[in-house]
Design an enzyme around this catalytic site. Structure first.
Site, PDB file in Angstrom:
ATOM      1  N   CYS A  79       1.041  -1.372   0.263  1.00  0.00           N
ATOM      2  CA  CYS A  79       0.023  -0.196  -0.013  1.00  0.00           C
ATOM      3  C   CYS A  79       0.880   1.282   0.244  1.00  0.00           C
ATOM      4  O   CYS A  79       1.379   1.494  -1.066  1.00  0.00           O
ATOM      5  CB  CYS A  79      -1.534  -0.079   0.928  1.00  0.00           C
ATOM      6  SG  CYS A  79      -2.399   1.273   1.351  1.00  0.00           S
ATOM      7  N   HIS A 167      -4.256  -5.377   0.468  1.00  0.00           N
ATOM      8  CA  HIS A 167      -3.554  -6.022   2.260  1.00  0.00           C
ATOM      9  C   HIS A 167      -3.456  -7.175   1.804  1.00  0.00           C
ATOM     10  O   HIS A 167      -4.492  -8.153   2.005  1.00  0.00           O
ATOM     11  CB  HIS A 167      -3.828  -4.622   2.889  1.00  0.00           C
ATOM     12  CG  HIS A 167      -3.865  -3.948   3.023  1.00  0.00           C
ATOM     13  ND1 HIS A 167      -2.718  -3.404   3.732  1.00  0.00           N
ATOM     14  CD2 HIS A 167      -4.258  -2.626   2.617  1.00  0.00           C
ATOM     15  CE1 HIS A 167      -2.689  -2.270   3.916  1.00  0.00           C
ATOM     16  NE2 HIS A 167      -3.280  -1.934   2.870  1.00  0.00           N
ATOM     17  N   GLU A 169      -2.091  -9.154   3.886  1.00  0.00           N
ATOM     18  CA  GLU A 169      -1.946  -9.352   5.441  1.00  0.00           C
ATOM     19  C   GLU A 169      -3.528  -9.590   5.758  1.00  0.00           C
ATOM     20  O   GLU A 169      -3.817 -10.950   7.183  1.00  0.00           O
ATOM     21  CB  GLU A 169      -1.472  -8.925   6.725  1.00  0.00           C
ATOM     22  CG  GLU A 169      -2.224  -7.396   6.923  1.00  0.00           C
ATOM     23  CD  GLU A 169      -1.457  -6.045   5.749  1.00  0.00           C
ATOM     24  OE1 GLU A 169      -1.729  -5.410   5.481  1.00  0.00           O
ATOM     25  OE2 GLU A 169      -1.234  -6.519   4.536  1.00  0.00           O
ATOM     26  N   SER A 221      -0.462 -12.081  38.284  1.00  0.00           N
ATOM     27  CA  SER A 221      -1.528 -11.912  38.049  1.00  0.00           C
ATOM     28  C   SER A 221      -2.458 -12.695  37.884  1.00  0.00           C
ATOM     29  O   SER A 221      -3.650 -12.239  37.855  1.00  0.00           O
ATOM     30  CB  SER A 221      -1.855 -10.588  36.468  1.00  0.00           C
ATOM     31  OG  SER A 221      -1.651 -11.442  35.908  1.00  0.00           O
ATOM     32  N   GLY A 222      -2.291 -13.692  37.476  1.00  0.00           N
ATOM     33  CA  GLY A 222      -3.330 -15.039  37.272  1.00  0.00           C
ATOM     34  C   GLY A 222      -3.981 -14.969  35.907  1.00  0.00           C
ATOM     35  O   GLY A 222      -4.184 -15.747  35.144  1.00  0.00           O
ATOM     36  N   GLY A 223      -2.873 -14.117  34.860  1.00  0.00           N
ATOM     37  CA  GLY A 223      -3.339 -14.069  33.596  1.00  0.00           C
ATOM     38  C   GLY A 223      -2.047 -15.358  32.983  1.00  0.00           C
ATOM     39  O   GLY A 223      -1.547 -15.681  33.694  1.00  0.00           O
ATOM     40  N   VAL A 224      -2.854 -15.235  31.679  1.00  0.00           N
ATOM     41  CA  VAL A 224      -1.805 -15.891  31.025  1.00  0.00           C
ATOM     42  C   VAL A 224      -0.821 -15.460  30.419  1.00  0.00           C
ATOM     43  O   VAL A 224       0.534 -16.185  31.008  1.00  0.00           O
ATOM     44  CB  VAL A 224      -2.678 -16.117  29.342  1.00  0.00           C
ATOM     45  CG1 VAL A 224      -1.598 -16.567  28.126  1.00  0.00           C
ATOM     46  CG2 VAL A 224      -3.893 -16.625  29.243  1.00  0.00           C
ATOM     47  N   ASP A 225      -0.263 -13.934  30.535  1.00  0.00           N
ATOM     48  CA  ASP A 225       1.362 -13.290  30.645  1.00  0.00           C
ATOM     49  C   ASP A 225       2.072 -13.906  31.388  1.00  0.00           C
ATOM     50  O   ASP A 225       3.356 -14.299  30.913  1.00  0.00           O
ATOM     51  CB  ASP A 225       1.216 -12.444  29.674  1.00  0.00           C
ATOM     52  CG  ASP A 225      -0.097 -11.768  28.417  1.00  0.00           C
ATOM     53  OD1 ASP A 225       0.340 -12.524  27.998  1.00  0.00           O
ATOM     54  OD2 ASP A 225      -0.264 -10.140  28.272  1.00  0.00           O
ATOM     55  N   SER A 226       1.558 -13.461  32.509  1.00  0.00           N
ATOM     56  CA  SER A 226       2.521 -13.834  33.677  1.00  0.00           C
ATOM     57  C   SER A 226       2.419 -15.311  33.866  1.00  0.00           C
ATOM     58  O   SER A 226       3.770 -15.556  34.556  1.00  0.00           O
ATOM     59  CB  SER A 226       1.911 -13.155  34.497  1.00  0.00           C
ATOM     60  OG  SER A 226       0.937 -12.965  35.205  1.00  0.00           O
TER      61      SER A 226
END
Length: 509
Positions: A79, A167, A169, A221-226
């Site tokens: 683009c 595009h 993607e 934190s209980g989240g996925v990342d941590s």
């Protein structure tokens, strides 16, 4: 590693999507601002120029110096990138006769060209531009056209440089993955070996070398990342990792006890901290959303700092920062420039002298989940919906009290458990309840009531940048409303939020 793709960001809303499509080919890539081209290009086998909200005709339009790339490495302009390459070589880029946004079909395709080989004549592509390349220099060759855009794609003769005005993607370009694979694998020669297992192997080796025998502290934190960051670090350094899980009084119902139990079952060295009263005291009387966010963040750092100082000789602080956070923190132009105050990226207070280590900082959220799966983390932890850093503190509009938190925890538990029981949880990207600062008249039995109103929110998304409300079945919503009103004392009215992002946001604060 000499097997990566560099993506130069001109501020397009689709830049991260280009990166995710490249990585779906099991090839590593990095996004850099257009004006911060790496001085060492040795690891990159090819370069992609993103789209942009700018026109190449704007006085402030991005104008990168590509002298260390052009002719030396394969280059693909998408683009704006295609229009920029055409203009600097002497072509003409003019405003489109009509703005070209949405679906189009390829009316001409040079099937012998290496970029578009395997694509079908008539293939649907996605256009999103207000300018068009009207004429090209003599050393350019048209390789694709639509009925409205004669230069939908081109190659510069004598060098591996290409441009496309659509595009590839986005999902609506039906054969965009073919084009990207042609470019990344065949033209650039990248090997498709960047997998969750290879990431784990490489990262564990790097963590061992970086940390050595020093101690690392991580706030869970209980989240996925941590969670994934913790398990990855544990695999690398074992009992040198110390995890702290803080109950700020703004978690979901029973979340502190349940998640702490899960962490212990995973063999993590976790210390749970009950800091509810400290957070409630800090939040007392605060109403403005950003003031609440900052107060929660500041108090967390104070609690975390106090607890981490109880561990002798800690040198490192690990964070679950992921790649979108990093990209937002370095963007020069474009829609991702604003960073919320609770993001990991941004450093630490001066009194905290720990060195930072971020094992997931090159991964997107979906990649974090795949790495977590390869590490053997249970699906119920990896499949958890995103939850805001300030927790229920920004789902209680107005001031926060322990009584309000308890009401919202009960409502939220009924809603989330209901989604799971009805088989709807995995169809939703994020869900929750919001306690509104208003009361409404109701009738229960023979008595009139004047109690709280709660809003339910459920959205579908891929990355949270845009989202649409989920069309949950009426029967389900009716059951949730009935259960909430009957079981949660203090609530007599339930509403469902049917706003998309944009113009609304996922959270109400």
């Amino acid at each position: 590693m000499n097997n990566a793709i560099l993506i130069l960001d001109f501020g397009s809303q689709y830049t991260q999507l280009i990166a995710r499509r490249v990585r779906e080919l099991n090839v590593y890539c990095e996004i850099h601002p257009f004006n911060h081209i790496p001085s060492d290009m040795s690891i990159f086998k090819g370069v992609i120029l993103s789209g942009s909200p700018f026109s190449v005709r704007d006085a402030q339009a991005p104008m990168p110096d590509l002298s260390q790339i052009r002719g030396l490495k394969p280059l693909l302009g998408v683009c704006y990138g295609a229009q920029y390459l055409a203009q600097v070589e002497g072509g003409n880029v003019l405003p489109s006769a009509s703005r070209e946004y949405g679906r189009a079909n390829l009316a001409f395709l040079n099937s012998e060209n290496e970029l578009v080989k395997g694509m079908s004549n008539g293939s649907q592509v996605w256009m999103s531009h207000g300018d068009t390349i009207t004429t090209i220099p003599d050393n350019f060759e048209i390789i694709s056209s639509t009925s409205d855009v004669s230069v939908a794609g081109y190659k510069i003769k004598g060098e591996p440089t290409y441009g496309i005005q659509f595009h590839p993607e986005v999902y609506h370009s039906k054969e965009g993955s073919i084009l990207l694979k042609n470019y990344v694998v065949d033209i650039c020669g990248c090997i498709q070996n960047w997998t969750p297992d290879s990431f784990i192997e490489t990262t564990v080796r790097e963590l061992k070398a970086t940390v050595g025998d020093e101690k690392v502290v991580l706030g869970l934190s209980g989240g996925v990342d941590s969670t994934v960051a913790a398990v990855l670090l544990q695999k690398a350094i074992g009992n040198q990792l110390y995890c702290i899980f803080v109950d700020n009084g703004l978690l979901r119902k029973n979340e502190f006890e349940e998640v702490l139990h899960s962490y212990h079952n995973m063999g993590l060295n976790v210390h749970g901290v009950d800091a509810k009263s400290k957070f409630y005291a800090t939040l007392d009387g605060l109403i403005e959303p950003e003031a609440k966010r900052k107060a929660i963040g500041k108090t967390f750092i104070e609690v975390f700092d106090h607890e981490s100082n109880r561990i002798e000789d800690v040198k490192w602080l690990a964070q679950g920062t992921i790649y979108p956070d990093v990209i937002e923190s370095i963007s020069v132009k474009g829609p991702s420039a604003t960073i919320k105050s609770h993001h990991n990226v941004g450093g630490l207070p001066a009194y905290m002298t720990l060195k930072i280590i971020e094992p997931l900082k090159t991964l997107f959220k979906d990649e974090v989940r795949r790495v977590g799966s390869a590490l053997g983390i249970k699906r119920d932890l990896l499949g958890r919906h995103p939850f805001p850093g300030p927790g229920l503190g920004i789902r209680i509009l107005g001031d926060i009290t322990p009584a309000k938190v308890q009401i919202l925890q009960e409502v939220d538990a009924i809603f989330i458990n209901g989604l799971k029981e009805f088989g709807l949880y995995d169809q939703v990207w994020q869900a929750g309840a919001i306690l509104l600062p208003i009361q409404s008249v109701g009738v229960m039995g023979d008595e009139r009531t004047y109690e709280q109103v709660v809003a339910l929110r459920a959205v579908e998304s891929t990355d949270g940048m845009t989202a649409d409300w989920v069309h949950l079945p009426y029967e389900f919503l009716a059951k949730m409303s009935n259960e909430i009103i009957n079981k949660v004392k203090g609530v007599n009215r339930v509403v469902y939020d049917i706003s998309s992002k944009p113009p609304a946001t996922i959270e109400w604060e």
